[in-house]
Write an enzyme that holds these catalytic residues in place. Structure first.
Site, PDB file in Angstrom:
ATOM      1  N   CYS A  46       6.089 -16.028 -12.991  1.00  0.00           N
ATOM      2  CA  CYS A  46       7.512 -16.059 -12.624  1.00  0.00           C
ATOM      3  C   CYS A  46       7.961 -17.430 -12.122  1.00  0.00           C
ATOM      4  O   CYS A  46       9.143 -17.756 -12.192  1.00  0.00           O
ATOM      5  CB  CYS A  46       7.813 -14.994 -11.579  1.00  0.00           C
ATOM      6  SG  CYS A  46       7.453 -13.348 -12.210  1.00  0.00           S
TER       7      CYS A  46
ATOM      8  N   HIS B 285      14.950 -16.391  -9.414  1.00  0.00           N
ATOM      9  CA  HIS B 285      14.200 -15.707 -10.471  1.00  0.00           C
ATOM     10  C   HIS B 285      14.572 -14.232 -10.400  1.00  0.00           C
ATOM     11  O   HIS B 285      14.610 -13.640  -9.326  1.00  0.00           O
ATOM     12  CB  HIS B 285      12.703 -15.901 -10.265  1.00  0.00           C
ATOM     13  CG  HIS B 285      11.885 -14.873 -10.965  1.00  0.00           C
ATOM     14  ND1 HIS B 285      11.983 -14.667 -12.317  1.00  0.00           N
ATOM     15  CD2 HIS B 285      10.992 -13.970 -10.502  1.00  0.00           C
ATOM     16  CE1 HIS B 285      11.172 -13.676 -12.663  1.00  0.00           C
ATOM     17  NE2 HIS B 285      10.561 -13.240 -11.577  1.00  0.00           N
TER      18      HIS B 285
ATOM     19  N   ASN C 127      13.240  -8.108 -15.818  1.00  0.00           N
ATOM     20  CA  ASN C 127      12.549  -9.322 -15.375  1.00  0.00           C
ATOM     21  C   ASN C 127      11.925  -9.989 -16.601  1.00  0.00           C
ATOM     22  O   ASN C 127      11.016  -9.432 -17.212  1.00  0.00           O
ATOM     23  CB  ASN C 127      11.478  -8.922 -14.348  1.00  0.00           C
ATOM     24  CG  ASN C 127      10.678 -10.107 -13.822  1.00  0.00           C
ATOM     25  OD1 ASN C 127      10.651 -11.171 -14.431  1.00  0.00           O
ATOM     26  ND2 ASN C 127      10.013  -9.900 -12.702  1.00  0.00           N
TER      27      ASN C 127
HETATM   28  N1  COA Z   1       9.821   5.874 -12.042  1.00  0.00           N
HETATM   29  C1  COA Z   1       9.662   6.867 -11.155  1.00  0.00           C
HETATM   30  N2  COA Z   1       8.797   6.822 -10.132  1.00  0.00           N
HETATM   31  C2  COA Z   1       8.078   5.694  -9.999  1.00  0.00           C
HETATM   32  C3  COA Z   1       8.200   4.613 -10.888  1.00  0.00           C
HETATM   33  C4  COA Z   1       9.107   4.741 -11.947  1.00  0.00           C
HETATM   34  N3  COA Z   1       9.308   3.768 -12.852  1.00  0.00           N
HETATM   35  N4  COA Z   1       7.356   3.643 -10.495  1.00  0.00           N
HETATM   36  C5  COA Z   1       6.709   4.082  -9.399  1.00  0.00           C
HETATM   37  N5  COA Z   1       7.147   5.330  -9.095  1.00  0.00           N
HETATM   38  C6  COA Z   1       6.740   6.200  -8.021  1.00  0.00           C
HETATM   39  C7  COA Z   1       5.334   5.911  -7.523  1.00  0.00           C
HETATM   40  O1  COA Z   1       4.384   6.565  -8.338  1.00  0.00           O
HETATM   41  C8  COA Z   1       5.388   6.472  -6.136  1.00  0.00           C
HETATM   42  O2  COA Z   1       5.235   7.850  -6.209  1.00  0.00           O
HETATM   43  P1  COA Z   1       4.432   8.656  -5.057  1.00  0.00           P
HETATM   44  O3  COA Z   1       5.199   8.403  -3.791  1.00  0.00           O
HETATM   45  O4  COA Z   1       4.498  10.051  -5.542  1.00  0.00           O
HETATM   46  O5  COA Z   1       3.067   8.050  -5.044  1.00  0.00           O
HETATM   47  C9  COA Z   1       6.818   6.192  -5.685  1.00  0.00           C
HETATM   48  O6  COA Z   1       7.574   5.967  -6.881  1.00  0.00           O
HETATM   49  C10 COA Z   1       6.941   4.988  -4.803  1.00  0.00           C
HETATM   50  O7  COA Z   1       6.166   3.939  -5.393  1.00  0.00           O
HETATM   51  P2  COA Z   1       6.176   2.496  -4.825  1.00  0.00           P
HETATM   52  O8  COA Z   1       5.374   1.612  -5.734  1.00  0.00           O
HETATM   53  O9  COA Z   1       5.801   2.532  -3.387  1.00  0.00           O
HETATM   54  O10 COA Z   1       7.723   2.210  -5.002  1.00  0.00           O
HETATM   55  P3  COA Z   1       8.596   1.070  -4.398  1.00  0.00           P
HETATM   56  O11 COA Z   1       9.662   1.624  -3.575  1.00  0.00           O
HETATM   57  O12 COA Z   1       7.773  -0.026  -3.833  1.00  0.00           O
HETATM   58  O13 COA Z   1       9.294   0.517  -5.717  1.00  0.00           O
HETATM   59  C11 COA Z   1       9.028  -1.287  -7.213  1.00  0.00           C
HETATM   60  C12 COA Z   1       8.501   0.044  -6.768  1.00  0.00           C
HETATM   61  C13 COA Z   1       8.097  -1.810  -8.286  1.00  0.00           C
HETATM   62  C14 COA Z   1      10.415  -1.112  -7.796  1.00  0.00           C
HETATM   63  C15 COA Z   1       9.107  -2.242  -6.004  1.00  0.00           C
HETATM   64  O14 COA Z   1       7.908  -2.206  -5.289  1.00  0.00           O
HETATM   65  C16 COA Z   1       9.382  -3.637  -6.411  1.00  0.00           C
HETATM   66  O15 COA Z   1      10.406  -3.933  -6.976  1.00  0.00           O
HETATM   67  N6  COA Z   1       8.504  -4.575  -6.075  1.00  0.00           N
HETATM   68  C17 COA Z   1       8.644  -5.942  -6.485  1.00  0.00           C
HETATM   69  C18 COA Z   1       8.350  -6.014  -7.925  1.00  0.00           C
HETATM   70  C19 COA Z   1       8.645  -7.335  -8.512  1.00  0.00           C
HETATM   71  O16 COA Z   1       9.587  -7.971  -8.163  1.00  0.00           O
HETATM   72  N7  COA Z   1       7.805  -7.732  -9.447  1.00  0.00           N
HETATM   73  C20 COA Z   1       7.966  -8.922 -10.149  1.00  0.00           C
HETATM   74  C21 COA Z   1       7.559 -10.035  -9.277  1.00  0.00           C
HETATM   75  S1  COA Z   1       7.948 -11.540  -9.946  1.00  0.00           S
END
Ligand code: COA
Length: 355
Positions: A118, A280, A310
């Site tokens: 990224c 980004h 992204n």
């Molecule tokens: N659809 C539905 N549920 C989903 C899912 C999806 N696409 N992805 C994950 N979940 C579920 C998980 O399995 C988890 O379920 P559980 O509670 O039953 O175990 C729940 O949602 C919460 O997961 P978690 O990973 O803790 O979610 P979150 O609130 O952290 O959101 C992201 C996930 C990825 C959206 C978030 O963490 C994020 O945006 N992080 C930064 C990512 C990023 O910017 N990446 C690029 C970096 S350059």
């Protein structure tokens, strides 16, 4: 002769035609449009056409637009920098493939590949800026391009990663300008490999299980064959990107404001001087948090992740190009670019807009 700095002289982007909505992903995995929008702000993304489009070819389309805007011929490019995490080949990198695609004579151009995910575009910009300041090159083509769609896990297991990413390409041409003219003011780069595996695409690779003392990946006994990809990795589908989303989120919202502040401090400027911040496009919630923390109004932050997801190394140049085309950036404006991502690596670039 006075000292020189670099400026962006032309820019362009290209996104594949196929639009993939959250609703379409609902058909492939256990996810919902509401979940994706609420957590990431993403509504749709683009996917390239397999066999017809590659990271290099979409990069070339963006590059042609940037070269045209710079008012030069492809033949005048003297250095190529290509940033991607989804290259056409394991090696050689996309830099030489782009050189071939653009039919630039190999006798007059060098090509460098950047693997900083990224932050790839910011790292590339920093390298280009240094090369131009030393006088070594005069027309550097910097491309960020990704074809994520070719390497994602479309089952529920991969949903936290897959829903976030999309394909696209952005490019800029950098040229020298006078120190007093608008151009790149500074760049700052950082890296912390402590978290290397927290956002990573680990297999296939040459690690042999070393970093995590993982000896059960199915490597052949005492042999070297199949070190990149073993039968077990394939059977257990250990061949996709993985992400500790919460850690990435928490770290990103800390590092973005920090590195933006550092870049402004180094230039003797403050956040009130910034006319446009292009973060980004990792997650709309991250951008919104950063915007709030910095106290910037909506019109000074450009976001397009809603439409493209992204696009990693491509996200900043695509957003920059869109903001410019929309008339949201004008000559002499103070533009700040900032990125955070896998590595972890992060960085920022500050410039007075020169077009
Ligand atoms: N659809 C539905 N549920 C989903 C899912 C999806 N696409 N992805 C994950 N979940 C579920 C998980 O399995 C988890 O379920 P559980 O509670 O039953 O175990 C729940 O949602 C919460 O997961 P978690 O990973 O803790 O979610 P979150 O609130 O952290 O959101 C992201 C996930 C990825 C959206 C978030 O963490 C994020 O945006 N992080 C930064 C990512 C990023 O910017 N990446 C690029 C970096 S350059």
């Amino acid at each position: 002769m006075g000292s020189i700095r670099s400026k962006i002289a032309g820019l362009g982007y290209y996104v594949p035609e196929t639009v993939v909505s959250n609703k379409e992903l609902e058909k492939l995995m256990d996810t919902t449009d509401a979940w994706i929008q609420e957590r990431t702000g993403i509504v749709e993304r683009r996917y390239g056409t397999p066999h017809l489009e590659t990271t290099t070819t979409i990069g070339a389309r963006a590059a042609k637009n940037a070269i045209e805007m710079a008012g030069i011929q492809a033949e005048e490019i003297d250095f190529i920098i290509f940033a991607t995490l989804s290259p056409d080949y394991y090696f050689p990198g996309c830099g030489v493939l782009l050189q071939r695609e653009l039919k630039i004579s190999g006798s007059q151009v060098g090509a460098l590949d950047i693997r900083n995910q990224c932050s790839g575009f910011i790292y590339g910009l920093s390298i280009a800026d240094q090369f131009i300041r030393t006088g070594q090159y005069k027309n550097i083509l910097l491309v960020g391009a990704e074809m994520h769609s070719m390497g994602l896990d479309y089952t529920t297991r991969g949903r936290n990663v897959t829903v976030i990413f999309g394909d696209g390409a952005g490019a800029v041409v950098l040229q020298p300008t006078g120190e007093e003219e608008p151009g790149v003011i500074n760049t700052v780069l950082h890296a912390d490999g402590t978290y290397a595996e927290e956002l990573a695409f680990i297999n296939p690779g040459c690690h042999g299980g070393y970093h995590q003392q993982q000896t059960d990946l199915g490597y052949p006994e005492g042999g070297y064959g199949g070190l990149f990809l073993t039968q077990k990795m394939w059977e257990e589908q250990l061949i996709f990107p993985s992400m500790n989303g919460q850690l990435v989120f928490k770290t990103a919202i800390q590092k973005f404001p920090e590195v933006i502040g550092e870049s402004l401090h180094n230039a003797g400027l403050s956040i009130g001087d910034v006319d446009m911040l292009i973060p980004h496009q990792a997650n709309l919630r991250i951008s919104q948090f950063v915007q709030k923390k910095l106290g910037l109004p909506d019109e000074k932050v450009w976001n397009n992740i809603q439409r493209y997801g992204n696009t990693t190394a491509a996200s900043i140049p695509i957003a920059l190009c869109e903001a410019f085309e929309a008339g949201a950036i004008r000559r002499n404006d103070l533009v700040c670019l900032a990125a955070f991502g896998s590595g972890f690596t992060w960085g920022a670039a500050l410039m007075r807009w020169a077009i």
